[in-house]
Design a protein around this motif. Structure first.
Motif, mmCIF file in Angstrom:
data_model
loop_
_atom_site.group_PDB
_atom_site.id
_atom_site.type_symbol
_atom_site.label_atom_id
_atom_site.label_comp_id
_atom_site.label_asym_id
_atom_site.label_seq_id
_atom_site.Cartn_x
_atom_site.Cartn_y
_atom_site.Cartn_z
ATOM 1 N N ASN A 142 -0.391 26.768 13.207
ATOM 2 C CA ASN A 142 -0.948 25.431 13.017
ATOM 3 C C ASN A 142 -1.693 25.008 14.277
ATOM 4 O OD1 ASN A 142 -1.534 22.772 12.538
ATOM 5 N ND2 ASN A 142 0.469 22.255 11.712
ATOM 6 N N ILE A 175 -0.985 13.584 -3.393
ATOM 7 C CA ILE A 175 -0.623 12.481 -4.262
ATOM 8 C C ILE A 175 -0.843 11.136 -3.609
ATOM 9 C CG2 ILE A 175 1.270 11.397 -5.454
ATOM 10 C CD1 ILE A 175 2.521 14.253 -5.498
ATOM 11 N N SER A 176 -0.222 10.958 -2.473
ATOM 12 C CA SER A 176 -0.197 9.624 -1.907
ATOM 13 C C SER A 176 -1.496 9.275 -1.212
ATOM 14 C CB SER A 176 0.971 9.511 -0.933
ATOM 15 O OG SER A 176 0.883 10.564 -0.007
ATOM 16 N N GLU A 191 -5.331 8.581 -0.845
ATOM 17 C CA GLU A 191 -6.356 8.159 -1.778
ATOM 18 C C GLU A 191 -7.572 9.036 -1.680
ATOM 19 O OE1 GLU A 191 -7.846 4.565 -3.446
ATOM 20 O OE2 GLU A 191 -6.609 3.549 -1.980
ATOM 21 N N ALA A 243 -10.358 14.546 -0.784
ATOM 22 C CA ALA A 243 -11.468 15.275 -0.182
ATOM 23 C C ALA A 243 -11.333 15.299 1.335
ATOM 24 C CB ALA A 243 -12.779 14.648 -0.578
ATOM 25 N N PHE A 293 2.736 11.372 -10.449
ATOM 26 C CA PHE A 293 2.822 12.671 -9.806
ATOM 27 C C PHE A 293 4.302 12.910 -9.548
ATOM 28 C CE2 PHE A 293 -1.342 11.038 -8.611
ATOM 29 C CZ PHE A 293 -2.150 12.069 -9.017
ATOM 30 N N GLU A 294 4.880 13.782 -10.361
ATOM 31 C CA GLU A 294 6.330 13.965 -10.331
ATOM 32 C C GLU A 294 6.977 12.600 -10.475
ATOM 33 O OE1 GLU A 294 7.310 16.837 -7.317
ATOM 34 O OE2 GLU A 294 5.562 18.002 -7.899
ATOM 35 N N PHE A 330 6.518 9.991 -8.489
ATOM 36 C CA PHE A 330 5.740 8.927 -7.874
ATOM 37 C C PHE A 330 4.661 8.434 -8.826
ATOM 38 C CE2 PHE A 330 1.930 7.768 -5.460
ATOM 39 C CZ PHE A 330 2.424 6.742 -4.680
ATOM 40 N N GLU A 360 -5.805 -2.255 -1.202
ATOM 41 C CA GLU A 360 -5.687 -1.568 0.078
ATOM 42 C C GLU A 360 -5.776 -0.060 -0.121
ATOM 43 O OE1 GLU A 360 -3.099 -3.628 3.359
ATOM 44 O OE2 GLU A 360 -1.887 -3.216 1.602
ATOM 45 N N ASN A 361 -5.915 0.646 0.992
ATOM 46 C CA ASN A 361 -5.863 2.102 0.917
ATOM 47 C C ASN A 361 -4.509 2.521 0.383
ATOM 48 O OD1 ASN A 361 -8.341 3.278 1.939
ATOM 49 N ND2 ASN A 361 -7.846 2.124 3.777
ATOM 50 N N GLY A 362 -4.506 3.449 -0.545
ATOM 51 C CA GLY A 362 -3.248 3.926 -1.096
ATOM 52 C C GLY A 362 -2.741 3.078 -2.242
ATOM 53 N N ALA A 363 -3.531 2.086 -2.670
ATOM 54 C CA ALA A 363 -3.072 1.215 -3.753
ATOM 55 C C ALA A 363 -3.205 1.895 -5.110
ATOM 56 C CB ALA A 363 -3.859 -0.098 -3.736
ATOM 57 N N GLY A 364 -3.996 2.964 -5.184
ATOM 58 C CA GLY A 364 -4.123 3.685 -6.446
ATOM 59 C C GLY A 364 -5.472 3.525 -7.117
ATOM 60 N N LYS A 365 -6.447 2.973 -6.379
ATOM 61 C CA LYS A 365 -7.775 2.765 -6.974
ATOM 62 C C LYS A 365 -8.443 4.095 -7.299
ATOM 63 C CE LYS A 365 -8.797 0.968 -3.288
ATOM 64 N NZ LYS A 365 -9.196 0.506 -2.004
ATOM 65 N N SER A 366 -8.439 4.985 -6.315
ATOM 66 C CA SER A 366 -9.149 6.246 -6.516
ATOM 67 C C SER A 366 -8.475 7.098 -7.578
ATOM 68 C CB SER A 366 -9.245 7.015 -5.202
ATOM 69 O OG SER A 366 -10.121 6.344 -4.341
ATOM 70 N N GLN A 400 -16.725 8.945 -2.840
ATOM 71 C CA GLN A 400 -16.746 8.469 -1.464
ATOM 72 C C GLN A 400 -17.330 9.546 -0.548
ATOM 73 O OE1 GLN A 400 -12.874 7.240 -0.519
ATOM 74 N NE2 GLN A 400 -13.462 6.208 1.348
ATOM 75 N N HIS A 401 -16.914 10.788 -0.807
ATOM 76 C CA HIS A 401 -17.479 11.904 -0.061
ATOM 77 C C HIS A 401 -18.460 12.590 -1.005
ATOM 78 C CE1 HIS A 401 -14.472 11.411 3.061
ATOM 79 N NE2 HIS A 401 -13.690 11.053 2.055
ATOM 80 N N GLN A 412 -7.670 1.486 7.153
ATOM 81 C CA GLN A 412 -7.832 2.861 7.614
ATOM 82 C C GLN A 412 -9.291 3.188 7.915
ATOM 83 O OE1 GLN A 412 -6.130 5.618 4.938
ATOM 84 N NE2 GLN A 412 -5.791 7.144 6.515
ATOM 85 N N ASP A 428 -0.604 12.269 10.935
ATOM 86 C CA ASP A 428 -0.425 13.292 9.904
ATOM 87 C C ASP A 428 0.543 14.338 10.431
ATOM 88 O OD1 ASP A 428 -0.606 15.311 8.062
ATOM 89 O OD2 ASP A 428 -2.779 15.099 7.786
ATOM 90 N N SER A 456 2.412 16.690 9.149
ATOM 91 C CA SER A 456 2.425 18.092 8.738
ATOM 92 C C SER A 456 1.255 18.857 9.331
ATOM 93 C CB SER A 456 2.414 18.202 7.220
ATOM 94 O OG SER A 456 1.319 17.496 6.695
#
Lengths: 419, 519
Positions: free
Chosen positions: A273, A402-403, A405, A408, B12-13, B15, B36-42, B84-85, B289, B336, B338
């Motif tokens: 990583n 998933i979480s 948004e 991409a 998603f599973e 969630f 907000e970001n992460g609210a589920g719009k996309s 968006q991209h 964000q 992030d 991970s």
């Protein structure tokens, strides 16, 4: 295999999680299965090209057993001959001659192991080092030059030759690391090009008076001084030399370095990583240079094993195809030191046994190359299978997306990390 | 086109990214999805565009139920999407990009002339000023976006989904885009406009649907005040309370002056930013964000080139390597984990020393002290209650919360002079959130200056002694933890502190404000 953390950089963590059962199944059993499958397919090929099998195939429907027994005989006798040529020949009259094949295998395996370790260490840092061939050649050229021009007492001269080979290979590998670190150039392209440069450079050097053997019209260097040669390990008639001990020592050193030292910790972190490594304060670009110098030095030692061991002088073919076989050796060994060592032995055995196989049974030596290639193919297959399985099970989005948004964005982040 | 979403749920599973979302887009309407970001719009839009299949619920086009298995189905129904991209091939020309996927042919050869003609028609009609033969990578971002819109229009889209279209645009380009949207609307095209920027939403929308945590909070008209929208968007749930004493501020030891970060493409990501943090206080950085928070912490840590000055206890950190910054006593929890915080293939024990392995505690000469690393792992696993099978388990096998505990345990396992944590509880279960918050407050009480970056307002309020609001790489102001959410929400949308309070007095009639207005 040696510790729980010996992941090759080509296998990502997510795939690891998918393999059920103990971890060694994924890392150790798979190469073994690949070898067995390749040997089986190789046997089919041997049988298919055998004269008796072809003849019995013409009356297959009247006596099918003939074909089967002929096929079995062809394959089993070929492999038996290979075993006699690579490990132990029970038909020889003296014990020395009986075990001679094994020592021959170890001799051939020596450069494979050393160069394989060089490729493996680069793999561990996430670098695909195709350049072992060029690194061997440059290491061999440097070692040979020190070997035939200087004259010094035995241990000192030999040590200097070893050092020269390591430095030569190290420089050749270091160029790759440096260019990658400085310019971001891809190591695969760099190493391939440097292979050409090395091969042609050595060919050119062998036309110059400084390298050309006196009175010779063939492109061969003078033989290296006796004091620059590895002493024989078991004495005549065995060709096995102290270069094999060097290979064992290099394997042990690399195991220690990767698993017990701070440098190895950094190398593994960079390979697994690079972004986390960078965030943890590890200088990733410096790591590339260090790793490539080490990889090159190990390949250079393979060149030394050729010069001071089996060949005794520099020629254009001194590296044979060891540099490329080293890649498959490292792959088969899962880039672990022990695995690479064992894979080197196996490939050494293939090379040593192939000749005997041809003389005894008339099976073409090229079948061994096919088996070697099949092994790598089978090792590459399981990820293919699992990829196909994933595709079939529907385009279930990865859990990680998933979480967020912006999936991409994640993808570009991954790309950046790989770059 | 009239589009209806009825009871869309996407799981998603376990969630649920969308829960029972219903909305109707009338023909020729600009319908805004605000959240907000992460609210589920996309996620919702990806369901609509056929990229995801809804777990339940149905989509109706002009009253007919439809089922999409992929974007081509959505396109066939006249639904186009501008992501968006951008989904453009940079080395292709505009015409080639537009033709991609529905190329017209002349025998075996590609016929771009028809496409060129269509592009010119659309370009003239809407004043796009797009040259069909320009190579896409040479075009400014705003024009690339128009190419995306043309791509949809060429395919006869009657409904356009614009996913955060203004996120990448300059203010001038934004104005131009809004004008284009009005023109499209006048021609009968329906538009679903996704944004979290209140000003443009109010300017252009006919209807605003607010989404929070995957659910529709309500639909409002654009006449609603900015503060009302902000309140709906960020929610008013009781924050996770953290027991903490008032800050005992000692001395300002981190001083940032005129910090500027310029991206690879020449865009200024962080603009002349100055702030300071004292020992014993938590400064929370709030903002939507992508407004420079990531760049700020990366510059702080030496991961990114910056100009200006960052002084920690008088020592300059700008221009130092990451190693030197860490050695100067900075503990860092990346956003992030991970990707940046952990090596997934490494064991828990190894990850607990990922940036400490050179410490004399864990090495002698070139060799690692394996026993010290193992006993350190045992200690940290116990102290931070890291749930793992064994210290030798690969870190990737642990849950998100436990992975985050590894990172935090590691960073807090040495004496710090500054602690920086980005999104310290993102993707972390509730139990772990509480624990992590307590540890952060404990570090503050030890007299360490702490910086928290969070897009979760709940977390900002729970932890902050002071709140710095970032917008477009600039500091909009530093306010106290008792600042009302509405004010903070407007500052996050680009208002200065004074402006935010100003518009807020206009909206005092909104009864839902649970906070006392500041004088």
């Amino acid at each position: 295999m040696t510790t729980p953390t010996t992941n090759t950089p080509t296998v990502n963590a997510a795939e690891d999680l998918e393999t059920s059962g103990p971890k060694w199944i994924g890392s150790a059993l798979q190469p073994v299965l690949a070898i067995i499958a390749a040997l089986f397919l190789g046997g089919v090929l041997i049988a298919a090209t055998d004269d008796r099998v072809i003849r019995s195939a013409s009356y297959f429907f009247s006596r099918p057993t003939d074909l089967l027994s002929a096929a079995w005989n062809a394959a089993s006798s070929a492999y038996q001959a290979m075993f006699y040529g690579a490990v132990f020949n029970p038909n020889a009259d003296t014990f020395t001659r009986q075990i001679y094949p094994l020592t021959e295998t170890l001799t051939v395996a020596t450069p494979l192991i050393l160069a394989g370790l060089g490729v493996a260490i680069a793999f561990r840092a996430g670098l695909f080092n195709i350049g072992a061939q060029g690194q061997i050649l440059i290491g061999a050229a440097m070692a040979a030059y020190v070997g035939f021009t200087w004259s010094l007492p035995l241990p000192i001269h030999l040590l200097l030759v070893i050092l020269a080979g390591a430095i030569g290979g190290g420089i050749w590998g270091g160029i790759v690391g440096l260019l990658k670190a400085r310019t971001g150039a891809h190591e695969v392209i760099l190493t391939i090009m440097l292979n050409y440069i090395a091969a042609n450079l050595v060919a050119y050097l062998l036309t110059r008076p400084a390298f050309l053997r006196e009175g010779s019209t063939n492109p061969v260097s003078p033989p290296v001084a006796e004091s620059a040669q590895f002493p024989l390990l078991l004495g005549a008639p065995f060709r096995l030399h102290w270069g094999f001990v060097l290979a064992v020592a290099a394997t042990v050193f690399m195991w220690w370095m990767l698993n017990r030292s701070t440098i190895g910790f950094e190398i593994r972190a960079v390979g697994s990583n690079p972004r986390a490594a960078k965030t943890a304060g590890i200088n990733v670009t410096k790591g590339f240079v260090v790793v490539m110098v080490m990889a090159g030095a190990l390949a250079g030692l393979a060149g030394v094993a050729q010069i001071s061991g089996t060949e005794g002088s520099l020629s254009a073919g001194v590296a044979a195809s060891f540099g490329f076989d080293a890649i498959t050796v490292a792959l088969l060994g899962r880039s672990t030191p022990l695995g690479t060592f064992l894979a080197g032995l196996l490939y050494g055995g293939f090379r040593a046994g192939a000749v005997t196989m041809q003389t005894m049974t008339g099976t073409n030596v090229d079948i061994v190359l096919v088996v070697q290639s099949l092994i790598v193919l089978f090792i590459a297959l399981p990820p293919l299978f699992s990829a196909a399985r994933r595709k079939k099970s529907g385009s279930k989005p990865a859990k990680k997306n998933i979480s967020t948004e912006k999936p991409a964005q994640k993808a570009t982040a991954v790309k950046e990390a790989q770059a | 086109m009239k589009l209806e979403l009825r009871g869309i749920t996407k799981k998603f599973e376990s969630f649920a990214a969308n829960r029972d979302v219903s909305l109707t887009v009338e023909p020729g309407q600009i319908h805004c999805l605000l959240g907000e970001n992460g609210a589920g719009k996309s996620t919702l839009m990806n369901v609509l565009y056929g990229l995801y299949r809804p777990t339940s619920g149905e989509i109706l086009v002009n009253g007919q139920p439809v089922e999409f298995t992929g974007p081509s189905d959505a396109l066939d129904q006249g639904i186009g999407m501008v992501h968006q991209h951008f989904m453009l091939v940079p080395v292709f020309t505009v015409a080639e990009n537009v033709a991609l996927g529905s190329e017209s042919r002349k025998g075996a050869s590609l016929d771009l002339e028809t496409t060129r003609r269509k592009i010119r028609e659309i370009s003239d009609q809407y004043g796009f000023a797009v040259d069909p033969d320009a190579v896409v990578e040479d075009l400014p971002v705003g024009v690339q976006q128009r190419v995306e819109i043309i791509k949809a229009l060429v395919r006869d889209a009657e409904l356009l989904i614009l996913d955060e279209p203004t996120a990448v645009l300059t203010p001038k380009e934004t104005d131009e885009l809004l004008a284009i949207m009005r023109q499209l609307k006048a021609d009968g095209t329906s538009i679903v406009f996704i944004s979290h920027k209140l000003r443009e939403v109010r300017e252009v929308s006919d209807v605003i649907t607010v989404i929070r945590r995957g659910e529709v909070v309500g639909s409002v008209s654009p006449e609603a005040s900015t503060s009302e929208l902000a309140a709906m968007m960020v929610g008013r749930e009781v924050s996770l309370s953290v027991d903490k004493e008032p800050a005992h501020v000692v001395q300002e030891t981190l001083v940032v002056r005129d910090l500027t970060v310029v991206g690879d493409n020449g865009v200024t990501l962080l603009d002349d930013l100055s702030l300071s943090v004292a020992q014993g206080e938590i400064l929370a950085i709030a903002g939507v964000q992508g407004n420079g928070q990531v760049e700020f912490v990366e510059a702080l840590l030496g991961l990114r080139k910056s100009s200006g000055s960052i002084q920690l206890e008088g020592r300059e950190l700008v221009g130092r390597s990451v190693r030197q910054v860490l050695d100067a006593g900075v503990g860092f929890v990346p956003e992030d984990r991970s990707h940046d915080g952990l090596v997934g293939a490494f064991s828990v024990a190894e990850n607990l020393v990922l940036d400490l392995y050179k410490d004399s505690r864990f090495r002698s000469g070139p060799s690692l002290k394996r026993r010290a690393i193992a006993s350190n792992a045992d200690h940290r696993i116990q102290e931070f209650d890291i749930r793992t099978g064994s210290p030798q388990s690969a870190a990737s096998t642990l849950s998100g919360g436990n992975q985050q505990k590894i990172v935090i345990a590691r960073e807090l396992s040495r004496p710090l002079k500054l602690f920086v944590a980005s999104q310290p509880t993102r993707g972390v279960d509730v139990g772990s959130i509480e624990f992590i918050h307590q540890r952060i407050v404990a570090e503050r009480d030890n007299g360490v200056p702490v910086i928290i970056v969070s897009t979760e307002l709940d977390e900002v309020y729970a932890l902050a002694d002071r709140i710095a609001v970032f917008f477009h790489g600039r500091l909009m102001g530093i306010v106290g933890p008792d600042t009302p959410r509405e004010v903070l929400g407007q500052m996050m949308a680009g208002a200065t502190e004074a402006e935010a309070h100003g518009t807020d007095t206009d909206a005092t009639s909104v009864p839902s404000t649970p906070w006392e207005e500041q004088a």
